[in-house]
Write a protein that holds these residues in place. Structure first.
Motif, PDB file in Angstrom:
ATOM      1  N   ALA A  43      14.562 -19.405 -46.710  1.00  0.00           N
ATOM      2  CA  ALA A  43      13.241 -19.652 -46.812  1.00  0.00           C
ATOM      3  C   ALA A  43      12.462 -18.888 -48.004  1.00  0.00           C
ATOM      4  O   ALA A  43      11.478 -18.393 -47.555  1.00  0.00           O
ATOM      5  CB  ALA A  43      12.556 -19.661 -45.439  1.00  0.00           C
ATOM      6  N   SER A  44      13.080 -18.537 -49.051  1.00  0.00           N
ATOM      7  CA  SER A  44      12.499 -17.702 -49.985  1.00  0.00           C
ATOM      8  C   SER A  44      11.196 -18.441 -50.492  1.00  0.00           C
ATOM      9  O   SER A  44      11.265 -19.726 -50.665  1.00  0.00           O
ATOM     10  CB  SER A  44      13.430 -17.265 -51.172  1.00  0.00           C
ATOM     11  N   THR A  45      10.163 -17.693 -50.769  1.00  0.00           N
ATOM     12  CA  THR A  45       9.010 -18.226 -51.290  1.00  0.00           C
ATOM     13  C   THR A  45       8.822 -17.770 -52.959  1.00  0.00           C
ATOM     14  O   THR A  45       7.583 -18.015 -53.388  1.00  0.00           O
ATOM     15  CB  THR A  45       7.581 -17.660 -50.641  1.00  0.00           C
ATOM     16  N   ASP A  46       9.815 -17.319 -53.521  1.00  0.00           N
ATOM     17  CA  ASP A  46       9.788 -16.786 -54.821  1.00  0.00           C
ATOM     18  C   ASP A  46      10.485 -17.782 -55.776  1.00  0.00           C
ATOM     19  O   ASP A  46      10.729 -18.923 -55.509  1.00  0.00           O
ATOM     20  CB  ASP A  46      10.038 -15.259 -55.240  1.00  0.00           C
ATOM     21  N   VAL A  68      28.241 -24.271 -57.040  1.00  0.00           N
ATOM     22  CA  VAL A  68      27.263 -23.714 -56.574  1.00  0.00           C
ATOM     23  C   VAL A  68      26.460 -24.312 -55.699  1.00  0.00           C
ATOM     24  O   VAL A  68      25.659 -25.162 -56.243  1.00  0.00           O
ATOM     25  CB  VAL A  68      26.379 -22.995 -57.487  1.00  0.00           C
ATOM     26  N   ILE A  69      26.521 -24.210 -54.198  1.00  0.00           N
ATOM     27  CA  ILE A  69      25.886 -25.090 -53.389  1.00  0.00           C
ATOM     28  C   ILE A  69      24.670 -24.038 -52.724  1.00  0.00           C
ATOM     29  O   ILE A  69      24.828 -22.962 -52.343  1.00  0.00           O
ATOM     30  CB  ILE A  69      26.847 -25.028 -52.016  1.00  0.00           C
ATOM     31  N   HIS A  70      23.451 -24.686 -52.801  1.00  0.00           N
ATOM     32  CA  HIS A  70      22.392 -24.216 -52.444  1.00  0.00           C
ATOM     33  C   HIS A  70      22.123 -24.643 -50.836  1.00  0.00           C
ATOM     34  O   HIS A  70      21.803 -25.519 -50.501  1.00  0.00           O
ATOM     35  CB  HIS A  70      21.068 -24.778 -53.240  1.00  0.00           C
ATOM     36  N   GLN A  71      22.473 -23.723 -50.030  1.00  0.00           N
ATOM     37  CA  GLN A  71      22.169 -23.976 -48.551  1.00  0.00           C
ATOM     38  C   GLN A  71      20.562 -23.378 -48.256  1.00  0.00           C
ATOM     39  O   GLN A  71      20.517 -22.227 -47.949  1.00  0.00           O
ATOM     40  CB  GLN A  71      23.079 -23.344 -47.889  1.00  0.00           C
ATOM     41  N   GLU A  72      19.485 -24.215 -48.108  1.00  0.00           N
ATOM     42  CA  GLU A  72      18.201 -23.781 -48.045  1.00  0.00           C
ATOM     43  C   GLU A  72      17.923 -24.004 -46.556  1.00  0.00           C
ATOM     44  O   GLU A  72      18.200 -24.957 -46.112  1.00  0.00           O
ATOM     45  CB  GLU A  72      17.252 -24.553 -48.910  1.00  0.00           C
ATOM     46  N   LEU A  73      17.596 -22.972 -45.962  1.00  0.00           N
ATOM     47  CA  LEU A  73      17.225 -22.919 -44.571  1.00  0.00           C
ATOM     48  C   LEU A  73      15.589 -22.928 -44.325  1.00  0.00           C
ATOM     49  O   LEU A  73      14.966 -22.443 -45.091  1.00  0.00           O
ATOM     50  CB  LEU A  73      17.563 -21.477 -43.971  1.00  0.00           C
ATOM     51  N   PRO A  74      15.388 -23.646 -43.379  1.00  0.00           N
ATOM     52  CA  PRO A  74      13.528 -23.941 -43.054  1.00  0.00           C
ATOM     53  C   PRO A  74      12.976 -22.800 -42.813  1.00  0.00           C
ATOM     54  O   PRO A  74      11.617 -22.602 -43.278  1.00  0.00           O
ATOM     55  CB  PRO A  74      13.779 -24.987 -41.960  1.00  0.00           C
ATOM     56  N   THR A  75      13.543 -21.761 -42.030  1.00  0.00           N
ATOM     57  CA  THR A  75      13.114 -20.425 -41.773  1.00  0.00           C
ATOM     58  C   THR A  75      13.875 -19.262 -42.132  1.00  0.00           C
ATOM     59  O   THR A  75      15.144 -19.368 -42.193  1.00  0.00           O
ATOM     60  CB  THR A  75      12.452 -20.398 -40.230  1.00  0.00           C
TER      61      THR A  75
END
Length: 319
Positions: A43-46, A68-75
């Motif tokens: 959950a990066s904000t940059d 390249v797999i971007h596993q974006e987490l909500p928190t």
């Protein structure tokens, strides 16, 4: 499938786009290349998402394209939650090997080849690292189940060979095979930060060897203040880490109990030693006692975990 096939890199990152850029650039120089890269974005904000997208585009254009797999987490679930999610995703992608690393390191070009001789023999490896100045980074420990802490090994552990049998892990460069993961389960996200990798290595060591190998594979990109104590180095820390290093004593105790290794008196001594080490870190490295209240807060937070009779370890996985 060969023993060395399906080699994935799993990175956990949070608001370190600059360091992540360096790490991904170094991964692009690996020869041989990995079969995939999973970046768990806590959950990066940059500009992290842009960095990952740019790397995905560049890696797709390589002579041997690397997804390249971007596993974006909500928190933000911390380092332990990130590695738990990343290993789970890697297994879903068919990974046989998973090289786990934080975002503030860079890989050496021949790292995967350097691991090769040991990949045929072991399921859990930790390679060597340089620090930001290019000197060997201290990492040589053994876990004491009596104390519930890891202790530094004295001297040159490679004086008589290129393997040092250990029973702790380090998620800043640990390489694990899917068979080892299946035996102990995913990394435990409940740790959030600190102790998670040490316990993961200990759990693996109960079923198969864990080996620290004499092969430099990473370089620390982030400079840290440190003090040399002779038998080990103490690096700077953070209030968040100070809280969790004490709070997670409750989780360490849970794992020791689950495996019949918990000794109340020994564990209490280990907890006191842990607090003492952190106080020494504050005084010797950070030149302050500001932050000591976080140790007390973490110890208080560990008490409910220690008293939880319904606590269960992470389950083994089906293969």
């Amino acid at each position: 499938m060969g023993r060395r096939d399906r080699f994935f890199i799993v990175i956990t990152t949070f608001n370190r786009a600059g360091y992540l850029t360096e790490l991904l650039a170094s991964i692009g120089e690996l020869s041989p290349a990995p079969d995939g890269v999973i970046v768990v974005n806590n959950a990066s904000t940059d500009a992290t998402a842009d960095v990952i997208a740019g790397a995905a585009e560049r890696f797709a254009a390589l002579s041997k394209p690397v997804p390249v797999i971007h596993q974006e987490l909500p928190t933000n679930v911390g380092g332990s939650g990130g590695f738990s999610a990343g290993v789970e995703r890697a297994l879903a992608e068919g990974a046989q090997w998973m090289w786990l690393m934080d975002d503030d390191v860079t890989t050496l070009p021949d790292a995967i080849e350097s691991f090769g001789p040991w990949m045929d023999k072991y399921d859990a490896l930790v390679g060597r690292r340089y620090d930001a100045s290019g000197a060997p980074f201290f990492w040589q420990h053994n876990f004491s189940s009596f104390l519930g802490v890891f202790l530094p090994a004295r001297g040159d552990v490679f004086a008589h060979g290129n393997e040092f049998p250990t029973n702790v892990g380090c998620f800043e460069g640990m390489l694990v095979h899917a068979d080892a993961v299946a035996a102990v389960g995913l990394p435990d996200p409940r740790f959030f930060l600190t102790w998670d990798d040490a316990i993961y290595g200990w759990l693996i060591s109960l079923t198969r060897p864990v080996v620290y190998v004499n092969a430099f594979v990473l370089r620390k990109a982030r400079a840290q203040r440190s003090v040399d104590l002779g038998i080990r180095h103490l690096n700077d820390s953070s209030d968040l880490s100070r809280f969790y290093v004490m709070r997670n004593r409750g989780l360490v105790a849970g794992y020791l109990r689950a495996h019949g290794r918990f000794n109340r008196a020994g564990f209490a001594l280990g907890t006191a030693l842990t607090a003492g080490k952190e106080l020494l870190r504050l005084v010797a490295v950070e030149r302050t006692l500001r932050g000591s209240s976080k140790l007390w807060a973490g110890w208080r937070a560990s008490r409910p975990l220690l008293a939880d009779t319904d606590w269960k370890p992470m389950p083994a996985l089906e293969r």
